[in-house]
Motif scaffolding. Structure first.
Motif, mmCIF file in Angstrom:
data_model
loop_
_atom_site.group_PDB
_atom_site.id
_atom_site.type_symbol
_atom_site.label_atom_id
_atom_site.label_comp_id
_atom_site.label_asym_id
_atom_site.label_seq_id
_atom_site.Cartn_x
_atom_site.Cartn_y
_atom_site.Cartn_z
ATOM 1 N N THR A 20 5.137 22.322 10.573
ATOM 2 C CA THR A 20 4.263 21.496 9.734
ATOM 3 C C THR A 20 4.338 21.902 8.271
ATOM 4 O OG1 THR A 20 2.355 22.910 10.242
ATOM 5 C CG2 THR A 20 2.666 20.960 11.600
ATOM 6 N N SER A 21 4.587 23.185 8.016
ATOM 7 C CA SER A 21 4.722 23.647 6.632
ATOM 8 C C SER A 21 6.001 23.112 6.007
ATOM 9 C CB SER A 21 4.724 25.177 6.588
ATOM 10 O OG SER A 21 4.977 25.640 5.273
ATOM 11 N N ALA A 22 7.125 23.273 6.716
ATOM 12 C CA ALA A 22 8.414 22.861 6.181
ATOM 13 C C ALA A 22 8.563 21.349 6.133
ATOM 14 C CB ALA A 22 9.540 23.457 7.027
ATOM 15 N N ALA A 23 7.936 20.651 7.078
ATOM 16 C CA ALA A 23 8.093 19.199 7.150
ATOM 17 C C ALA A 23 7.032 18.443 6.379
ATOM 18 C CB ALA A 23 8.078 18.750 8.617
ATOM 19 N N ALA A 24 5.892 19.112 6.124
ATOM 20 C CA ALA A 24 4.789 18.358 5.551
ATOM 21 C C ALA A 24 3.904 19.139 4.597
ATOM 22 C CB ALA A 24 3.915 17.794 6.682
ATOM 23 N N GLY A 25 4.048 20.448 4.524
ATOM 24 C CA GLY A 25 3.163 21.234 3.674
ATOM 25 C C GLY A 25 1.788 21.414 4.281
ATOM 26 N N LEU A 26 1.703 21.361 5.611
ATOM 27 C CA LEU A 26 0.408 21.420 6.283
ATOM 28 C C LEU A 26 0.339 22.557 7.302
ATOM 29 C CD1 LEU A 26 -0.445 17.656 6.877
ATOM 30 C CD2 LEU A 26 -1.839 19.307 5.638
ATOM 31 N N ILE A 152 -1.420 23.568 -11.971
ATOM 32 C CA ILE A 152 -2.726 23.630 -11.310
ATOM 33 C C ILE A 152 -2.561 23.818 -9.800
ATOM 34 C CG2 ILE A 152 -4.777 22.269 -10.726
ATOM 35 C CD1 ILE A 152 -4.628 21.059 -13.528
ATOM 36 N N VAL A 153 -1.589 23.124 -9.210
ATOM 37 C CA VAL A 153 -1.336 23.308 -7.777
ATOM 38 C C VAL A 153 -0.874 24.744 -7.510
ATOM 39 C CG1 VAL A 153 0.069 22.589 -5.812
ATOM 40 C CG2 VAL A 153 -0.843 20.878 -7.369
ATOM 41 N N MET A 168 1.165 19.690 -3.450
ATOM 42 C CA MET A 168 2.407 19.699 -4.218
ATOM 43 C C MET A 168 3.296 18.535 -3.807
ATOM 44 S SD MET A 168 4.248 21.060 -6.581
ATOM 45 C CE MET A 168 3.554 22.699 -6.886
ATOM 46 N N LEU A 169 3.375 18.272 -2.514
ATOM 47 C CA LEU A 169 4.183 17.156 -2.033
ATOM 48 C C LEU A 169 3.648 15.830 -2.565
ATOM 49 C CD1 LEU A 169 6.455 16.089 -0.254
ATOM 50 C CD2 LEU A 169 4.893 16.184 1.702
ATOM 51 N N THR A 170 2.324 15.688 -2.591
ATOM 52 C CA THR A 170 1.712 14.473 -3.122
ATOM 53 C C THR A 170 2.055 14.291 -4.597
ATOM 54 O OG1 THR A 170 -0.131 14.644 -1.552
ATOM 55 C CG2 THR A 170 -0.470 13.265 -3.490
ATOM 56 N N LEU A 171 1.945 15.368 -5.375
ATOM 57 C CA LEU A 171 2.253 15.301 -6.807
ATOM 58 C C LEU A 171 3.711 14.907 -7.026
ATOM 59 C CD1 LEU A 171 1.465 15.806 -9.764
ATOM 60 C CD2 LEU A 171 2.059 18.206 -9.428
ATOM 61 N N LYS A 188 9.195 20.815 -2.699
ATOM 62 C CA LYS A 188 7.888 21.382 -2.339
ATOM 63 C C LYS A 188 8.063 22.709 -1.605
ATOM 64 C CE LYS A 188 6.431 20.564 1.469
ATOM 65 N NZ LYS A 188 6.613 21.220 2.789
ATOM 66 N N ASN A 189 9.037 22.783 -0.704
ATOM 67 C CA ASN A 189 9.273 24.022 0.040
ATOM 68 C C ASN A 189 9.641 25.169 -0.895
ATOM 69 O OD1 ASN A 189 8.752 22.871 2.544
ATOM 70 N ND2 ASN A 189 10.893 22.369 2.949
ATOM 71 N N VAL A 190 10.452 24.872 -1.905
ATOM 72 C CA VAL A 190 10.828 25.901 -2.884
ATOM 73 C C VAL A 190 9.605 26.379 -3.652
ATOM 74 C CG1 VAL A 190 12.126 26.364 -4.993
ATOM 75 C CG2 VAL A 190 13.193 25.086 -3.137
ATOM 76 N N ALA A 191 8.817 25.419 -4.150
ATOM 77 C CA ALA A 191 7.634 25.765 -4.943
ATOM 78 C C ALA A 191 6.643 26.580 -4.130
ATOM 79 C CB ALA A 191 6.963 24.499 -5.477
ATOM 80 N N MET A 192 6.388 26.165 -2.893
ATOM 81 C CA MET A 192 5.412 26.872 -2.058
ATOM 82 C C MET A 192 5.927 28.242 -1.614
ATOM 83 S SD MET A 192 2.664 25.092 -1.973
ATOM 84 C CE MET A 192 3.096 24.887 -3.709
ATOM 85 N N THR A 193 7.226 28.364 -1.420
ATOM 86 C CA THR A 193 7.785 29.678 -1.077
ATOM 87 C C THR A 193 7.585 30.653 -2.228
ATOM 88 O OG1 THR A 193 9.454 28.684 0.368
ATOM 89 C CG2 THR A 193 9.884 30.915 -0.410
#
Length: 261
Positions: A20-26, A152-153, A168-171, A188-193
């Motif tokens: 869910t994290s890699a596919a959706a950020g959840l 901000i995210v 982040m994915l929404t933005l 998004k995956n790069v930013a969240m990592t």
């Protein structure tokens, strides 16, 4: 519950959270409520979830190499922006009352879910978020606000990990409409990592880490992080937006109910 059953359960939770994290950020749709149900406090559940999702982050970035190949410029400019925000956010987590983020998080996640589910007509513009005005046709104010949003995210991600990925994915979906869902998801995956790594370092210094929770989740997240981008690559982008948006709303409602109990 025996120790072996607990370990197996945490690995399974980690796999689902990684997907869910890699596919959706959840990831927090799975890991955060699960850790709360296992008796961890909100702050400790947040810290533990952050540590475990670092694993899915790196494995998902590797699995997203195809989508990132032509977007490296945007990726490398995003990283220092979100890292700076994550440092500020992680420090705020230990400086501000825990009740603050318990009340704030459901609202932010719910709004992100609603925005993501709304139809977004693709723009006929250069796909990169950062371009000069002549090439992209976007005003300087528009580009500036996009970077402010990413910053901000990043702060939110460092402050409270739950739901940061979907924000982040929404933005990226809104301001980077020329790209496919898979590409925005990879960015998004790069930013969240990056933000999760920085937050984890600060958490390791500032907090006591429950390693017997983290390690099984970590193993599961590695597996889930590999599977997530593969799933995204084979599903329609609009379908993924609806699924992620619905998941964000479910997470927001569940957190509201949890706060009321």
């Amino acid at each position: 519950m025996s120790e072996l059953v607990s370990i197996v359960l945490l690995i399974v939770i980690g796999i689902l959270a990684g997907i869910t994290s890699a596919a959706a950020g959840l990831a927090s749709l799975v890991s955060y409520p699960s850790l709360l149900a296992m008796g961890l406090s909100p702050v400790m559940a947040n810290v533990t979830s952050c540590f475990s999702t670092v694993a899915s982050g790196y494995s998902s970035v590797v699995a997203s190499a195809r989508e990132l190949r032509n977007n490296r410029k945007q990726m490398w400019i995003m990283i220092p922006v979100v890292l700076t925000g994550a440092i500020i956010g992680a420090l705020l987590l230990f400086a501000l009352p825990g009740k603050w983020f318990q009340d704030l998080v459901p609202v932010c996640i719910g709004l992100a879910g609603i925005i993501l589910m709304m139809p977004h007509k693709p723009r006929q513009a250069h796909p990169e978020l950062i371009q000069n005005s002549r090439a992209s046709g976007r005003s300087r104010l528009h580009r500036f606000m996009a970077w402010v949003g990413i910053f901000i995210v990043g702060i939110y991600s460092g402050y409270f990990n739950a739901g940061a990925g979907v924000m982040m994915l929404t933005l990226l979906t809104v301001v980077n409409r020329g790209q496919t869902f898979a590409v925005n998801n990879a960015l998004k995956n790069v930013a969240m990592t990056a933000t999760n790594t920085m937050a984890a370092i600060i958490f390791a210094i500032e907090a006591t880490i429950r390693w017997h929770y983290v390690l099984p989740l970590f193993i599961g997240n590695i597996i889930g992080g590999i599977l997530g981008p593969i799933i995204v690559r084979h599903l329609p982008g609009r379908l993924m937006q609806i699924i992620v948006g619905a998941g964000a709303l479910i997470l927001a409602v569940s957190l509201v109910i949890k706060n009321m109990i």
